[in-house]
Design a protein around this motif. Structure first.
Motif, PDB file in Angstrom:
ATOM      1  N   ARG A 122       0.815  -1.223   0.000  1.00  0.00           N
ATOM      2  CA  ARG A 122       0.000   0.000   0.000  1.00  0.00           C
ATOM      3  C   ARG A 122       0.843   1.265   0.000  1.00  0.00           C
ATOM      4  O   ARG A 122       0.306   2.382  -0.022  1.00  0.00           O
ATOM      5  N   LEU A 123       2.159   1.105   0.033  1.00  0.00           N
ATOM      6  CA  LEU A 123       3.030   2.279  -0.023  1.00  0.00           C
ATOM      7  C   LEU A 123       2.949   2.930  -1.399  1.00  0.00           C
ATOM      8  O   LEU A 123       2.949   2.248  -2.423  1.00  0.00           O
ATOM      9  N   THR A 124       2.903   4.249  -1.403  1.00  0.00           N
ATOM     10  CA  THR A 124       2.903   4.986  -2.661  1.00  0.00           C
ATOM     11  C   THR A 124       4.246   5.692  -2.843  1.00  0.00           C
ATOM     12  O   THR A 124       5.065   5.758  -1.916  1.00  0.00           O
ATOM     13  N   VAL A 152       4.032   5.439   8.262  1.00  0.00           N
ATOM     14  CA  VAL A 152       2.970   4.486   7.931  1.00  0.00           C
ATOM     15  C   VAL A 152       1.715   4.963   8.647  1.00  0.00           C
ATOM     16  O   VAL A 152       1.600   4.843   9.863  1.00  0.00           O
ATOM     17  N   ASN A 153       0.783   5.559   7.889  1.00  0.00           N
ATOM     18  CA  ASN A 153      -0.420   6.080   8.528  1.00  0.00           C
ATOM     19  C   ASN A 153      -1.416   4.961   8.813  1.00  0.00           C
ATOM     20  O   ASN A 153      -1.274   3.845   8.320  1.00  0.00           O
ATOM     21  N   HIS A 154      -2.405   5.283   9.623  1.00  0.00           N
ATOM     22  CA  HIS A 154      -3.307   4.228  10.121  1.00  0.00           C
ATOM     23  C   HIS A 154      -4.126   3.587   9.004  1.00  0.00           C
ATOM     24  O   HIS A 154      -4.571   2.451   9.139  1.00  0.00           O
ATOM     25  N   GLU A 155      -4.310   4.292   7.874  1.00  0.00           N
ATOM     26  CA  GLU A 155      -5.113   3.723   6.788  1.00  0.00           C
ATOM     27  C   GLU A 155      -4.452   2.509   6.142  1.00  0.00           C
ATOM     28  O   GLU A 155      -5.138   1.635   5.606  1.00  0.00           O
ATOM     29  N   ILE A 156      -3.130   2.444   6.168  1.00  0.00           N
ATOM     30  CA  ILE A 156      -2.447   1.347   5.478  1.00  0.00           C
ATOM     31  C   ILE A 156      -1.837   0.331   6.429  1.00  0.00           C
ATOM     32  O   ILE A 156      -1.323  -0.695   5.992  1.00  0.00           O
ATOM     33  N   ASP A 157      -1.892   0.595   7.736  1.00  0.00           N
ATOM     34  CA  ASP A 157      -1.342  -0.358   8.697  1.00  0.00           C
ATOM     35  C   ASP A 157      -2.411  -1.353   9.106  1.00  0.00           C
ATOM     36  O   ASP A 157      -3.564  -0.978   9.355  1.00  0.00           O
ATOM     37  N   LYS A 158      -2.057  -2.621   9.178  1.00  0.00           N
ATOM     38  CA  LYS A 158      -3.023  -3.678   9.508  1.00  0.00           C
ATOM     39  C   LYS A 158      -3.705  -3.426  10.846  1.00  0.00           C
ATOM     40  O   LYS A 158      -4.912  -3.657  11.003  1.00  0.00           O
ATOM     41  N   THR A 159      -2.937  -2.946  11.846  1.00  0.00           N
ATOM     42  CA  THR A 159      -3.492  -2.725  13.175  1.00  0.00           C
ATOM     43  C   THR A 159      -4.063  -1.324  13.330  1.00  0.00           C
ATOM     44  O   THR A 159      -4.556  -0.976  14.412  1.00  0.00           O
ATOM     45  N   GLY A 160      -4.001  -0.512  12.276  1.00  0.00           N
ATOM     46  CA  GLY A 160      -4.525   0.848  12.344  1.00  0.00           C
ATOM     47  C   GLY A 160      -3.687   1.763  13.211  1.00  0.00           C
ATOM     48  O   GLY A 160      -4.183   2.752  13.748  1.00  0.00           O
ATOM     49  N   PHE A 182       4.997  -1.556  -4.910  1.00  0.00           N
ATOM     50  CA  PHE A 182       5.272  -2.978  -4.729  1.00  0.00           C
ATOM     51  C   PHE A 182       4.017  -3.850  -4.893  1.00  0.00           C
ATOM     52  O   PHE A 182       2.906  -3.401  -4.657  1.00  0.00           O
ATOM     53  N   GLU A 183       4.265  -5.093  -5.301  1.00  0.00           N
ATOM     54  CA  GLU A 183       3.222  -6.114  -5.365  1.00  0.00           C
ATOM     55  C   GLU A 183       3.820  -7.407  -4.824  1.00  0.00           C
ATOM     56  O   GLU A 183       4.403  -8.205  -5.569  1.00  0.00           O
TER      57      GLU A 183
END
Length: 417
Positions: free
Chosen positions: A188-190, A208-216, A245-246
């Protein structure tokens, strides 16, 4: 979310078309205690428990509701359908955690029906709670070595024709090994994330903002100096919102072109094992637990982290580099001339001193009027922070009081769980 097409049996009860083959023969026995529910109610429940969660979590919730709750109950709650549903989920899920989550979801649905329709489903909830799901006490068997990482990088270089983007695969491997980032987070990194991270030099760190982190959980992830040149190459001539990345492509490559781990019990290397490598290596090399957990966003759902503990990205980077600065993998041969030597602790401090000198010079040359305006802003900010701290302390104190009252109430009622 759920299929709405229905067919009708001789009994008159409806069920989703195409799903009857999954039903257990003679699942239902008609009973006066039967509680029926609809597709719409199950859909609304899924929407409720998925609100604010990542898209993939919502999809998983919808699949479980469709493939288990609806298929094995056919919209009827009674003792038999609870037995069938829980039996089938134990057959489908073999791990403790998966079974625990599945049982919890079924129980939450019963609570949802109980709350929204003023029903009494306690006997079915207790029926689920009585199902034994022993938690195994296993020690992690997957151990990942430095050699595993270098072997994986060599493996990618030696099989570039089997990868759509070898540079991306190589860079992702190094990023995950050096940071312990979850592959799903890296995906999810841009480009903007990386550009902003590099701009924080001499402490390059990804926010790493909360929108893309699994734990928020919002947190900073330090970027190893040797990653800078290849990350710059990866984002060159790309738009800020482009994804870099993929990890699924690298995972597919490793399924089709296996590479064994140094540790026989680990078996084949997988992309997700790079996170384990970082955590194991950090522990072995001496990175403090708090900084390690912060970097990988793990074990942070506590009052201490939510109300007290935190670090600046400068602190995280310095602690990180004091350990990881001496851990160095070879670079992509095509970028060997761009290889950058990691900063030493002395070099970091020298840069910080130079920055402080520039700050001092700026203060000396600033007019008294501007200084007073800045002082007023600082005082206002300090007062606001003190107000927020008071609010947090009040809430924490209230939480502690409630915990104590709950324990006292349990003792009075003879509750021991």
């Amino acid at each position: 979310m759920l299929r709405s097409e229905k067919s009708t049996e001789s009994s008159g009860r409806s069920k989703p078309v195409g799903e009857a083959k999954f039903l257990v023969h003679s699942v239902h026995t008609s009973c006066m205690d039967d509680i029926s529910f609809t597709h719409d109610e199950l859909n609304e429940f899924v929407t409720q428990i998925s609100r604010g969660r990542h898209k993939s979590t919502g999809q998983a919730n919808a699949r479980f509701a469709r493939d288990f709750i609806w298929v094995y109950t056919e919209g009827i709650i009674n003792r038999n359908t609870i037995i069938i549903t829980t039996t089938k989920l134990f057959e489908a899920y073999t791990s403790y955690s998966s079974r625990d989550k599945a049982l919890s979801t079924v129980k939450r649905f019963l609570n949802y029906l109980q709350d929204t329709r003023d029903l009494n489903l306690n006997k079915y909830i207790k029926q689920i709670e009585s199902i034994p799901n022993p938690k195994p006490r296993r020690i992690n068997e997957i151990i990942v070595d430095d050699k595993d990482v270098t072997n994986l990088l060599n493996h990618i270089n030696d099989n570039q024709t089997h990868l759509s983007d070898p540079h991306q695969a190589f860079t992702l491997t190094l990023l995950l090994a050096y940071t312990g980032m979850r592959p799903s987070t890296a995906d999810r990194l841009t480009v903007r994330h990386i550009r902003e991270a590099i701009s924080l030099s001499p402490y390059p760190s990804v926010l790493v903002n909360h929108e893309i982190d699994k734990t928020g959980t919002e947190h900073y992830v330090p970027i190893h100096p040797s990653l800078i040149p290849i990350l710059e190459e990866s984002i060159k001539d790309k738009n800020d919102d482009d994804i870099i990345f993929e990890s699924t492509k690298v995972a597919t490559f490793l399924r089709n072109h296996k590479i064994n781990s140094v540790n026989p019990r680990t078996k084949e290397m997988k992309v997700k094992y790079l996170r384990k490598y970082f955590i194991q290596k950090s522990t072995h090399a001496g990175l403090k637990n708090d900084f390690r957990d912060y970097t990988v966003s793990n074990e942070m759902n506590t009052i201490q982290w939510q109300h007290y503990k935190n670090f600046t990205y400068e602190q995280v980077y310095q602690e990180y580099l004091s350990v990881w600065g001496r851990i160095y993998f070879f670079e992509d041969p095509t970028l060997a001339d761009a290889k950058e030597k990691p900063l030493s602790q002395v070099e970091i401090l020298e840069k910080e001193i130079a920055e402080k000198r520039r700050m001092l010079e700026g203060i000396k040359t600033t007019s008294e009027e501007n200084i007073q305006a800045e002082q007023d802003r600082w005082e206002q900010g300090r007062e606001e922070q003190m107000r927020k701290d008071d609010e947090i302390n009040t809430l924490v104190y209230e939480l502690m009081q409630l915990d104590e009252e709950i324990e006292n109430a349990k003792g009075e009622k003879g509750i021991h769980f």
